[in-house]
Design an enzyme around this catalytic site. Structure first.
Site, PDB file in Angstrom:
ATOM      1  CB  CYS A  70      -0.922   0.020   1.215  1.00  0.00           C
ATOM      2  SG  CYS A  70      -2.019  -1.394   1.364  1.00  0.00           S
ATOM      3  CG  HIS A 131      -1.342   3.478   4.523  1.00  0.00           C
ATOM      4  ND1 HIS A 131      -1.352   2.162   4.095  1.00  0.00           N
ATOM      5  CD2 HIS A 131      -0.721   3.466   5.734  1.00  0.00           C
ATOM      6  CE1 HIS A 131      -0.779   1.395   5.005  1.00  0.00           C
ATOM      7  NE2 HIS A 131      -0.389   2.163   6.011  1.00  0.00           N
TER       8      HIS A 131
END
Length: 578
Positions: A70, A131
């Site tokens: 990610c 993130h």
């Protein structure tokens, strides 16, 4: 007169290729496999809106994430650069941020496409998952926050969706807790029992302070565990609107509907001005969730329910564009940050990971299943509908594509690894501009892909591969994800070579016997890797242990009463996006 006619012809030709300045809607799924959408071959998972997007645009069948994790993948997507260039590639086993109060993140020196478009007068918003870090030195500096990287508006999760965020969904820290908590507690308990028996038998004189110290140590370890289990969720799983926390801990109740409504509202408020919307779904990362309208409705359990809810959200955004008559002036992109997480299996044995189709591996490794992702682009009247392109492309390509269409020059003080997709999408070119692509497993160069000029072959050479476990499995089930170095990988000398054009499943590595040009091909790819390595500078490691660990002074909390951190202003706050 002849010169004048030539000029007129030149101007007409230039105008025929001229592209108006569009709006941009970039839809990014999380851990969605290439085998999940119907338009990529799934016959049982219902994704009518993603399929509608594909029918109206171009479907890329060799679209590649710049990283199979990610954080580094999203850094590459935002900047158009390999994550190693920005320091967003870890040298340890932990390749992503797991605490909101970590000090690492996307450096302020990096230029995102949002920054470029904001300078061109675009309204910019990111709704959903970020993130890429939050703060550097204090909980209020928000140096890594989306608002510090070119977005005018942010509403979503600064971290990532985890099992630990949803009560009853389990924990991603099970292995770490077993190693750091349960094993020490067992050792302490055995030591205490042994010493007590020896003391009772009169074989050893053990001072009382030893028992006290061991008991205190056990209580300390157990207390730390209880604090972690109690506080992790509120301290790391919260929603923000711009710089303010609006829900802590995050509630999954109608979460997709709330974020989708905000995204639609952003489009409505900016319908008459150019805008960039990045809608980064929390689906399909675990913990899986869906509203009552979708729960239990799919043929694929909780995963299918969540996927079909995400598809509904895609449809809502497409409908808003149609209602406002913006579809013909909006480039829509849909993809996933990496492949499906095949090791996601619950304690009850239910699979919570998606499908990577025919491809080997998945999230956290560079087999095709980990990096080959859906890639759909639609722009009616500019991009031909129903086209399928099987050339190597990257999620890094969105950066230069968006920048050029918005009229922004690319930064000249850094290397941009992405390539403008428009010549390929419009049929002006039939070959990818990527002759070589480099596949990193965190900090480590894992593989090289080569698509030679005037050739249909696509060579892929692995310098190392992860050790799947158990033997014969399609993932690293013992560790939940595959790691990138040490005992967890097998190194290959010579590198493992495949022709992806003939063997997309990566089942049959080539040899000097089966491929006469074996050594020549590998030499060319190793030379390309060496040239690439020369372009890499020494940058601070944003995912070092020091940047990853939890720092109390960076912790964000919506209340002033210690670490209770309980608030819910999502319902009370009726403010929409700007």
């Amino acid at each position: 007169m002849g010169t004048l006619l030539l000029w007129l012809l030149f101007i007409c030709e230039a105008r025929s290729h001229a592209v108006p300045t569009p709006n941009f809607v970039l839809l990014m799924a999380d851990d969605l496999g290439i085998g999940d959408p119907g338009c990529y071959g799934n016959k049982t998972l219902r994704t009518p809106n993603i399929d509608r997007l594909a029918r109206g645009g171009v479907k890329l069948t060799q679209h590649l994430a710049a990283s199979p994790l990610c954080t580094p993948s999203r850094a590459a997507f935002m900047t158009g650069r390999y994550p190693i260039r920005s320091g967003m590639a870890s040298r340890s086993q932990v390749g992503v941020f797991i605490f909101s109060a970590s000090s690492g993140g996307l450096p302020h020196s990096e230029i995102t496409f949002a920054k470029l478009l904001k300078n061109q007068g675009y309204s910019t918003a990111l709704i959903g998952k970020w993130h890429l870090g939050t703060s550097c030195r204090s909980s209020t500096d928000l140096c890594h926050h989306p608002l510090s990287h070119g977005f005018d508006y942010f509403h979503g999760l600064p971290m990532t969706n985890l099992r630990d965020c949803k009560p009853g969904a389990g924990s991603v820290f099970t292995r770490a807790l077993r190693l750091l908590v349960f094993t020490p507690l067992q050792v302490i308990a055995i030591t205490l029992l042994t010493l007590a028996m020896l003391r009772c038998l009169g074989l050893v004189q053990v001072p009382r302070c030893v028992f006290f110290c061991l008991s205190f140590l056990a209580a300390l370890v157990l207390g730390t565990l209880l604090c972690f289990l109690h506080y992790f969720r509120p301290l790391n799983c919260f929603l923000m609107r711009n710089r303010d926390i609006t829900q802590q801990p995050m509630s999954y109740d109608n979460l997709t509907q709330r974020l989708t409504a905000d995204a639609a509202q952003f489009i409505q408020r900016n319908a008459k001005t150019p805008f960039l919307l990045v809608l980064a779904f929390l689906h399909m990362h675990t913990a899986l969730f869906s509203s009552k309208d979708f729960a239990g409705k799919s043929k694929h359990g909780a995963y299918g329910d969540a996927a079909e809810e995400m598809d509904w959200s895609v449809g809502q955004i497409l409908d808003v564009l149609d209602e406002l008559k913006l579809a013909n002036n909006t480039l829509v992109y849909f993809s996933s940050d990496q492949g499906a997480h095949v090791e996601e299996v619950t304690v009850k044995g239910e699979g919570h990971g998606g499908s990577n189709g025919i491809y080997k591996g998945g999230k956290a490794n560079n087999w095709e299943g980990g990096i080959r992702v859906p890639g759909i682009l639609r722009w009616p009247g500019v991009i031909q509908a129903g086209l399928e392109i099987d050339e190597p492309t990257s999620n890094m390509d969105i950066f230069p594509t968006v920048a050029k269409l918005a009229g922004s020059p690319l930064p000249e003080d850094r290397i941009i690894d992405g390539r403008d997709l428009m010549p390929l999408l419009q049929g002006r070119s039939h070959r990818s501009d990527h002759e070589f692509l480099f596949h990193y497993c965190n900090f480590y160069l894992n593989a090289v892909r080569w698509h030679p000029q005037n050739s249909t072959s696509i060579w892929k050479a692995f310098f190392f591969t992860p050790k799947f476990f158990p033997e014969g499995a399609n993932g690293c089930f013992a560790t939940h994800v595959c790691f990138c170095h040490g005992q967890y990988v097998t190194y290959h000398d010579p590198p493992l070579l495949f022709d992806i054009s003939q063997d997309p499943r990566e089942r049959n590595p080539l040899t000097p016997t089966s491929q006469p040009r074996f050594r020549e091909i590998l030499e060319t790819m190793q030379q390309a890797a060496a040239r690439h390595a020369e372009t890499l500078g020494d940058v601070p490691n944003q995912l070092s242990l020091g940047n990853l660990i939890w720092k109390p002074w960076l912790q964000m909390c919506c209340s002033l009463s210690g670490l209770s951190c309980q608030c819910d202003w999502e319902k009370q706050n009726g403010r929409g996006s700007r």
